[in-house]
Design a protein around this motif. Structure first.
Motif, short mmCIF file in Angstrom:
data_model
loop_
_atom_site.label_atom_id
_atom_site.label_comp_id
_atom_site.label_asym_id
_atom_site.label_seq_id
_atom_site.Cartn_x
_atom_site.Cartn_y
_atom_site.Cartn_z
N UNK A 42 0.48 20.88 32.21
CA UNK A 42 1.78 21.35 31.94
C UNK A 42 2.70 20.05 32.16
N UNK A 43 2.26 19.34 33.34
CA UNK A 43 3.03 18.04 33.59
C UNK A 43 2.97 16.89 32.41
N UNK A 44 1.95 16.93 31.42
CA UNK A 44 1.53 16.13 30.63
C UNK A 44 2.27 16.42 29.33
N UNK A 45 2.71 17.68 29.38
CA UNK A 45 3.67 18.24 28.48
C UNK A 45 5.23 18.07 28.64
N UNK A 46 5.44 18.31 29.83
CA UNK A 46 7.10 18.22 30.21
C UNK A 46 7.32 16.72 30.48
N UNK A 47 6.43 15.85 31.07
CA UNK A 47 7.05 14.51 31.46
C UNK A 47 7.41 13.61 30.23
N UNK A 48 6.71 13.74 29.04
CA UNK A 48 7.31 13.09 28.10
C UNK A 48 8.64 13.65 27.40
N UNK A 49 8.59 15.20 27.29
CA UNK A 49 9.85 15.76 26.72
C UNK A 49 11.09 15.55 27.79
N UNK A 50 11.02 15.25 28.95
CA UNK A 50 12.18 15.20 29.77
C UNK A 50 12.26 13.60 29.64
N UNK A 51 11.35 12.63 29.53
CA UNK A 51 11.48 11.14 29.29
C UNK A 51 12.33 10.96 27.97
N UNK A 52 12.11 11.95 26.86
CA UNK A 52 12.89 11.81 25.67
C UNK A 52 14.23 12.16 26.06
N UNK A 53 14.76 12.92 26.91
CA UNK A 53 15.97 13.25 27.10
C UNK A 53 16.72 12.02 27.96
#
Length: 112
Positions: A42-53
């Protein structure tokens, strides 16, 4: 003396706007949900998504799973996710400073 007093007042005003991790947790999660993904996945999915923001978003492994947060100088921590093990998947809790941070919550939902 006036300059010192003005500096103290300005610093106090800035600190009043800071949000700590415990402040976010006191307000309760904006999103709480289960995921079939492990905390690491889950963290591998969320970290890049949040870093895009915001590129300052970070992910840290903890004793319970993962903690993802955005720390901004003079603001503190306006957004945080705690991802812990629940059965074979994860329990995800996303905390936000106020209701205007929907993009963070939506990114977290997409990763569920």
């Amino acid at each position: 003396m006036r300059i010192l007093l003005a500096s103290v007042i300005a610093a106090t005003a800035l600190m009043a706007g800071c949000v700590s991790v415990s402040d976010l947790e006191k307000s309760g999660p904006a999103l709480q949900s289960a995921s079939s993904k492990t905390p690491k996945d889950y963290a591998k999915c969320l970290a890049p998504a949040w870093q895009d923001i915001n590129e300052d978003a970070s992910s840290t492994e903890t004793e319970y799973g993962y903690r993802l947060l955005l720390k901004i100088d003079m603001v503190g921590v306006p957004v945080m996710a705690k991802v812990s093990t629940q059965g074979t998947g994860s329990l995800v809790k996303v905390y936000v400073r106020n209701g205007t941070w929907n993009k963070w919550v939506e990114a977290a939902r997409r990763c569920l």
